[in-house]
Design an enzyme around this catalytic site. Structure first.
Site, short mmCIF file in Angstrom:
data_model
loop_
_atom_site.label_atom_id
_atom_site.label_comp_id
_atom_site.label_asym_id
_atom_site.label_seq_id
_atom_site.Cartn_x
_atom_site.Cartn_y
_atom_site.Cartn_z
N SER A 11 67.15 -3.08 36.93
CA SER A 11 66.38 -2.00 36.32
C SER A 11 65.68 -2.44 35.03
O SER A 11 66.20 -3.28 34.29
CB SER A 11 67.34 -0.84 35.99
OG SER A 11 66.74 0.08 35.13
N TYR A 16 59.68 0.38 35.15
CA TYR A 16 59.19 1.69 34.69
C TYR A 16 57.98 1.38 33.85
O TYR A 16 58.09 0.62 32.87
CB TYR A 16 60.23 2.39 33.82
CG TYR A 16 61.39 3.02 34.55
CD1 TYR A 16 61.19 3.80 35.69
CD2 TYR A 16 62.70 2.89 34.07
CE1 TYR A 16 62.25 4.41 36.34
CE2 TYR A 16 63.77 3.50 34.71
CZ TYR A 16 63.54 4.26 35.85
OH TYR A 16 64.59 4.86 36.48
N THR A 64 58.59 1.74 39.90
CA THR A 64 59.14 3.05 40.25
C THR A 64 58.18 4.15 39.79
O THR A 64 57.77 4.19 38.63
CB THR A 64 60.52 3.26 39.58
OG1 THR A 64 61.42 2.30 40.14
CG2 THR A 64 61.07 4.65 39.83
N LYS A 124 58.32 1.79 44.46
CA LYS A 124 59.58 2.49 44.76
C LYS A 124 59.38 3.97 44.44
O LYS A 124 58.97 4.31 43.33
CB LYS A 124 60.70 1.91 43.89
CG LYS A 124 62.05 2.60 44.06
CD LYS A 124 63.13 1.85 43.30
CE LYS A 124 64.51 2.46 43.48
NZ LYS A 124 64.74 3.64 42.66
C1 LIG Z 1 73.05 6.32 37.51
C2 LIG Z 1 71.77 5.96 38.19
C3 LIG Z 1 70.80 5.27 37.48
C4 LIG Z 1 69.60 4.92 38.12
N1 LIG Z 1 68.68 4.18 37.43
C5 LIG Z 1 67.53 3.80 38.03
C6 LIG Z 1 66.60 2.96 37.36
O1 LIG Z 1 66.81 2.55 36.22
N2 LIG Z 1 65.46 2.62 38.02
C7 LIG Z 1 65.20 3.05 39.30
O2 LIG Z 1 64.14 2.72 39.86
N3 LIG Z 1 66.08 3.81 39.97
C8 LIG Z 1 67.24 4.18 39.37
N4 LIG Z 1 68.16 4.92 40.07
C9 LIG Z 1 67.90 5.25 41.50
C10 LIG Z 1 68.43 4.13 42.41
O3 LIG Z 1 67.65 2.98 42.31
C11 LIG Z 1 68.43 4.55 43.89
O4 LIG Z 1 67.14 5.00 44.23
C12 LIG Z 1 69.45 5.65 44.21
O5 LIG Z 1 70.62 5.49 43.44
C13 LIG Z 1 69.83 5.59 45.70
O6 LIG Z 1 70.59 6.70 46.05
P1 LIG Z 1 72.20 6.69 46.15
O7 LIG Z 1 72.72 6.69 44.74
O8 LIG Z 1 72.49 7.95 46.87
O9 LIG Z 1 72.63 5.45 46.91
C14 LIG Z 1 69.37 5.29 39.46
C15 LIG Z 1 70.35 5.97 40.17
C16 LIG Z 1 71.54 6.30 39.55
C17 LIG Z 1 72.59 7.02 40.34
#
Ligand SMILES: Cc1cc2nc3c(=O)[nH]c(=O)nc-3n(C[C@H](O)[C@H](O)[C@H](O)COP(=O)(O)O)c2cc1C
Length: 405
Positions: free
Chosen positions: A152, A175, A201, A276
């Protein structure tokens, strides 16, 4: 022998039986709830987990309430978090018999790199909020399991340190900073570190309402500032990937972002560019037109908009929009190997998990993340054998059926 003697002998037999030594509570297990709830035993070692969701309870017990709430949160009523899971229940597998499945190969190649399975580690921010070793622990696990990891933008460990721990290619998630010069600075740094691909993203540009997190934070009586600066993981100014930038007035994910930014990104780097957070045919078509190299179908794990629509439902129309010209990956709600095979059957090239490895990281660090990868891969292999598929390439639409409504 008299009946009375018989009765006494039987009672003596019962008293000597090991069953009698069991505490009475063992026989009062609740009759409702999942098997994991009915036969609940706290997880003491990552090795003891049967399924990835076993780590959820372990994380709940390990983390401060505000941190766990941040992780579990969706937006509004968390309906899209649930929809992501429910989407997989509407798809059935079609088992095939009498096929030699003694050897099953789960390897996939993405942009020239071969990984042991199509399961990848989604980018999630500030992982030191969950475990002291954060992204470095995850990188050691992905190295051990030859698994794709996406880092990330708001990582708590630098891209250089994580690359070193992984000893192989990781992809970077971007981001978009509002100022192009800032974006370019981050992109050049990531490229210099050796990342072969960058995923932009785009699902947070409209803003979001992470209500569950806000409730959990309010319910946690501790002050965030006792451990860190402001929001989970610290303020934007403290983020390791923004070092060297002028943070005065810094903003990311601006609402004015358009495809122009994607065009600039394509020109500024030789890294592969993925987007994404696309969920529709129209946007997939535009992505191809703008020369994007790949798409990750995602709604941020139900953390962006409350569309109520599962990513597994969006996947076919996104693939359709690309006319098969670029690889499409998917994440959201994946908790079993059977989910992975269903997504592959619908055309995904790789399938990502977010919360499952965060639960495991929180409770057991690197061994936990390794165990999550092992469990999902073993479940995938098992379902491939049950469906008569010995390679990922063989998994196609004939592997599944839609549940009748
Ligand atoms: C705590 C947390 C932090 C996340 N941080 C980011 C991030 O920094 N950048 C991003 O593109 N997606 C982020 N996501 C989304 C994840 O990349 C991913 O799309 C998502 O967790 C997938 O779903 P799942 O948790 O049901 O497996 C985050 C998700 C969670 C749960």
């Amino acid at each position: 022998m008299s009946i009375e003697k018989d009765r006494r002998r039987f009672l003596k037999f019962l008293a000597a039986s090991p069953l009698a030594a069991l505490p009475a509570a063992a026989w009062q297990a609740p009759k409702t709830g999942s098997a994991a709830e009915r036969y609940f035993v706290p997880l003491k070692d990552a090795k003891d987990a049967f399924s990835v969701t076993d780590f959820e309870e372990a994380a709940r017990r390990t983390l401060p309430q505000a941190h766990f709430g941040y992780m579990e949160s969706g937006v509004d009523d968390d309906l899209t978090v649930k929809a992501n899971r429910d989407g997989y229940q509407r798809i059935e597998l079609r088992p095939r018999r009498l096929i030699d499945v003694s050897k099953v190969d789960t390897k996939v190649t993405l942009f020239g790199t071969t990984f042991d399975s199509p399961i990848f580690i989604c980018p999630t921010g500030a992982q030191r909020m969950f475990h002291a070793d954060g992204e470095v622990a995850v990188a050691r696990a992905t190295k051990a399991k030859n698994t794709l990891q996406i880092l990330s933008t708001v990582t708590s460990n630098s891209v250089e340190d994580v690359m070193k721990a992984r000893g192989g290619p990781i992809w970077f998630q971007l981001y978009a900073p509002a100022k192009w010069a800032d974006a370019e600075h981050v992109v050049k740094r990531v490229e210099a570190a050796g990342c072969p691909a960058l995923a932009l993203t785009v699902d947070l540009l409209a803003g979001r309402n992470t209500e569950t997190y806000l409730r959990a934070r309010r319910a946690d009586s501790r002050q965030c500032s006792e451990c860190h600066d402001g929001e989970p993981g610290g303020s934007l100014a403290g983020r390791v990937m923004f070092q060297g930038l002028d943070m005065k007035g810094f903003q990311m994910n601006p609402r004015f972002l358009t495809w122009d930014f994607v065009d600039k990104l394509k020109k500024a780097t030789s890294m592969k560019i993925l987007i994404k957070g696309l969920e529709t045919r129209e946007d997939a078509k535009l992505a191809v037109e703008h020369g994007v190299d790949g798409i990750i179908v995602s709604n941020h794990g139900g953390r962006s908009e409350e569309s109520g629509r599962a990513t597994i439902e969006s996947l076919p129309e996104v693939i359709d929009g690309t006319s098969g010209r670029i690889p499409v990956l998917v994440d959201g709600g994946v908790r079993r190997g059977t989910d992975v095979i269903k997504a592959l059957a619908l055309g995904a090239k790789a399938v990502g998990v977010g919360r499952p490895y965060l639960w495991a990281l929180s409770s057991f660090g690197q061994p936990g993340v390794e165990k999550v990868i092992d469990i999902l891969r073993a479940e995938l292999e098992l379902s491939m054998r049950q469906c008569g598929k010995t390679s990922i390439a063989q998994i196609d639409k004939s592997t599944i059926a839609m549940k009748p409504v």
